[in-house]
Design an enzyme around this catalytic site. Sequence first.
Site, PDB file in Angstrom:
ATOM      1  N   GLU A 103       4.698   1.502  -3.921  1.00 55.39           N
ATOM      2  CA  GLU A 103       5.094   0.083  -3.972  1.00 55.39           C
ATOM      3  C   GLU A 103       6.480  -0.080  -4.608  1.00 55.39           C
ATOM      4  O   GLU A 103       6.650  -0.720  -5.644  1.00 55.39           O
ATOM      5  CB  GLU A 103       4.044  -0.733  -4.725  1.00 55.39           C
ATOM      6  CG  GLU A 103       2.699  -0.741  -4.023  1.00 55.39           C
ATOM      7  CD  GLU A 103       1.670  -1.654  -4.660  1.00 55.39           C
ATOM      8  OE1 GLU A 103       0.801  -2.187  -3.929  1.00 55.39           O
ATOM      9  OE2 GLU A 103       1.716  -1.846  -5.896  1.00 55.39           O
ATOM     10  N   GLU A 131      -2.506   0.082   1.677  1.00 50.98           N
ATOM     11  CA  GLU A 131      -3.373  -0.437   0.620  1.00 50.98           C
ATOM     12  C   GLU A 131      -3.864  -1.818   1.025  1.00 50.98           C
ATOM     13  O   GLU A 131      -3.077  -2.672   1.433  1.00 50.98           O
ATOM     14  CB  GLU A 131      -2.633  -0.572  -0.719  1.00 50.98           C
ATOM     15  CG  GLU A 131      -2.509   0.691  -1.514  1.00 50.98           C
ATOM     16  CD  GLU A 131      -2.047   0.418  -2.943  1.00 50.98           C
ATOM     17  OE1 GLU A 131      -2.448  -0.639  -3.500  1.00 50.98           O
ATOM     18  OE2 GLU A 131      -1.298   1.234  -3.479  1.00 50.98           O
TER      19      GLU A 131
END
Length: 488
Positions: free
Chosen positions: A325, A427
């Site tokens: 991320e 995710e």
Amino acid sequence: MTRSSFAWTASALIALAGCGGEPPPPSLETPDFSAVSRVDSGTAVSVMLSAYSTTLLADGMDHAPLRIAVTDSLGREIRSADHTIRIYVDGDGTITTPEGDPVPTVTDTAGVPYAPAPLVDGVAHLAFRAGTRPDRVDVSARSEGLFAGGHQIHTIPADVELRTPTTSQLAKTNRPVERMIGADISWLPQIESGDGLWADFPGFAKDGEPVDAIQLLRDHGFNTIRLRIFVEPANPEGYSPGVGFCGLDPTLEMARRVEEAGMDLLLDFHYSDYWADPQQQNKPLAWAELDYAALQDSMRAYTSSVLRALDAQGTLPEMVQIGNEVNHGLLWPDGHIGDLDGLAGLLRAGVEGVRAVDPDLPVMMHIALGGQNDEARFWLDNMIARGVEFDVLGLSFYSRWHGTLEDLHRNVHDLAARYRKPINVVEYGGYAREIADIVFSLPDGLGKGTAIWEPLGFRSGLFDRQGNVTDRIQVYDSLNAEYLRGPS
């Protein structure tokens, strides 16, 4: 025009044509997911806050649209919700209307100012406007008795050099990338050890019989396991002090189990001793005092050393993530998003570490921007234009932060058309069927799959508190039949 404008303009279209990309047709039809993501009434649990960009220029004008809703325990928006929502800003920036007009603030009982956000049909639309000082601004949406929603918005120097990729930099991925139905189960060794929250956990079962969790997932349609790895998690301030879960040795053991189960491995480098995500991207302790050149060398060497250890035991991953991320960067402050050149140089070093071990191993870049199209374009344009090469784009999508399913659909179709990279929602926490349908619907076979984050706990709904598999896992059997074994 501010960088966070959603509308296509003539100048934007010209710039896009100049870099060899094409926007999706204006008539692209977005499905309506209301039947699964919204309810007319229900018991409110949380406030949902979606910020449609979390990286802005600190120029006093750049802004991010905000969408606020109230959700039930399943994350569904409640249309009839009429709660009083308060928007708090901690940092340099202000709340405005969508049109840019200031929203008058009110003071709460503690003397802290907030902007009221009245709900209309269960939703409020506002905007956050950046200040003139680069900052990390916490924006939260609160209502009495509910879990708050929040974002950290990073405002960066207004004079940062924004770049656009050339046609040659937008070449299609030529490394084979297989379809996946995946799961991140990095917690499994902790669960099996009875560590922490799992001290009284009896183990996984199906039809009352003990089962191996990895083989159970395989038997229900999963073909890929995703594992995170920290540099030295056993450090006192690391992820697993004194024990080292998610370090190299436990990762090697898990990789052997994944291989024995006949599944693929996606390795997620965090490049930290602790969690790395948009709110924290801290250097590992061993790298804390390194200068920039040494930091690049360490990132390159560490990446190669981990992959060589995996290769030595015959468990080289099928894909590697360079960071987790990383839309706000990694290895702060050197690789913060406010220093685009610094970030790009570190990402290139990580990719070089992979290529030194196996030039054909697919590399993923992972940004937590499932529904944030404007910010995803900003990140990808500036990294690709600075020579960051990769094969797959990974996204996180949690409706609590990343918008609606409709936003996800629009975003991935736009990114596929612009960058011609395979896309993975690597995710997510809910809406397994809908997210898979969205990804695998991408044209030209660019939708490569999904990976649910940590499904082995009871909160996923796939297992109960006693570790028994539930009927909800059967969605993955059907996804496997439709998207992995069925026609591509």
